[in-house]
Write a protein that holds these residues in place. Sequence first.
Motif, short mmCIF file in Angstrom:
data_model
loop_
_atom_site.label_atom_id
_atom_site.label_comp_id
_atom_site.label_asym_id
_atom_site.label_seq_id
_atom_site.Cartn_x
_atom_site.Cartn_y
_atom_site.Cartn_z
N ASP A 23 -68.26 62.05 82.66
CA ASP A 23 -68.79 61.81 84.00
C ASP A 23 -70.31 61.93 83.97
O ASP A 23 -70.87 62.99 84.22
CB ASP A 23 -68.19 62.82 84.98
N GLU A 24 -70.96 60.81 83.69
CA GLU A 24 -72.41 60.81 83.59
C GLU A 24 -73.08 60.99 84.95
O GLU A 24 -74.26 61.32 85.02
CB GLU A 24 -72.88 59.51 82.93
N ARG A 25 -72.33 60.80 86.03
CA ARG A 25 -72.91 60.99 87.35
C ARG A 25 -73.28 62.45 87.61
O ARG A 25 -74.07 62.74 88.50
CB ARG A 25 -71.94 60.49 88.43
N THR A 26 -72.70 63.35 86.83
CA THR A 26 -73.09 64.75 86.92
C THR A 26 -74.59 64.89 86.65
O THR A 26 -75.31 65.60 87.35
CB THR A 26 -72.29 65.59 85.90
N LYS A 41 -81.35 64.02 90.65
CA LYS A 41 -81.75 63.72 92.03
C LYS A 41 -82.26 64.97 92.73
O LYS A 41 -83.34 64.95 93.36
CB LYS A 41 -80.56 63.13 92.79
N SER A 85 -65.43 62.19 93.59
CA SER A 85 -66.56 62.13 94.52
C SER A 85 -66.92 63.51 95.03
O SER A 85 -68.10 63.82 95.25
CB SER A 85 -66.22 61.21 95.70
N VAL A 104 -69.13 65.32 92.36
CA VAL A 104 -70.52 64.89 92.38
C VAL A 104 -71.23 65.41 93.63
O VAL A 104 -72.36 65.90 93.56
CB VAL A 104 -70.63 63.35 92.29
N GLU A 137 -74.49 67.78 93.91
CA GLU A 137 -75.67 67.38 94.67
C GLU A 137 -76.07 68.44 95.69
O GLU A 137 -77.24 68.59 96.03
CB GLU A 137 -75.42 66.05 95.37
N ARG A 142 -77.72 60.11 79.06
CA ARG A 142 -76.92 61.02 79.88
C ARG A 142 -75.95 61.80 79.01
O ARG A 142 -75.72 62.99 79.25
CB ARG A 142 -76.18 60.23 80.97
N ASP A 151 -76.88 62.50 86.87
CA ASP A 151 -77.63 61.82 87.93
C ASP A 151 -77.75 62.71 89.17
O ASP A 151 -78.80 62.75 89.82
CB ASP A 151 -76.93 60.51 88.31
N ALA A 152 -76.69 63.42 89.52
CA ALA A 152 -76.71 64.28 90.70
C ALA A 152 -77.74 65.40 90.54
O ALA A 152 -78.50 65.71 91.46
CB ALA A 152 -75.33 64.87 90.96
#
Length: 241
Positions: free
Chosen positions: A201-204, A210, A87, A90, A94, A186, A206-207
């Motif tokens: 870590d595909e949230r990388t 954003k 967390s 990410v 962000e 992603r 997304d961050a």
Amino acid sequence: MKLLMIEDNKSVAEMMSMFFQKEHWNVVYAYDGIEAMEKFKADPNGWDMITLDLNLPGKDGMQVNAEIRAISSTVPIIILTARDSESDQVLGLEMGADDYVVKPFSPITLIARIKALHRRAALTVHQSGGLIANEDQRFDVVTDHFKMNTKTREAYLNGKLIPDLTPKEFDLLKTLAQKPRQVFSRDQLLQLVWHYEFYGDERTVDAHIKKLRQKIEQVGPQVIQTVWGVGYKFDDSEVES
């Protein structure tokens, strides 16, 4: 390269210093968050790279990251983070960091990440607001309402500069805009923009999307679209002039 390494573990700093010397880099060390900000502010435009440990005394790494970004939107930042703090990784991205390296890390891996990010950020971002002053300026990516100059690392939507793009955000926008309306997963974006496996870590992505969207919306309508279940695409075909 002039690098600021912010790291409270002096053993790690000493280990890396041997590798930095082999690269002939000018490296300054800070061992807590307060010292880090003092050294950064002493020459805010003089740094080519910052490595930032998140677990710092004085001021934590997140606070240091935010304070650096409030002063400079373009200096490349690599955060160093423990493997079990996904967390934090990410959240750091962000908040404007460009990359992260998981501890414990190989010195060779960190050197490679620094070199890769430095190559992409080698051209200083020239920030100036308003309309394009010279319509004859060369652009490397041109779509219906979007223009991008990769030499000056500037991107414009309907003639307005998209402000404060970090090196990673610029590269992500370029990758999407070079192929309008093509959908990128992603995983594809991780490979094309980050150039290495990112531990899945595909949230990388997304961050970064954003933050990129927030900056685009400062100058015009949203051109980065989500294709649910697949990924993202760039589409400015319906943007009004």
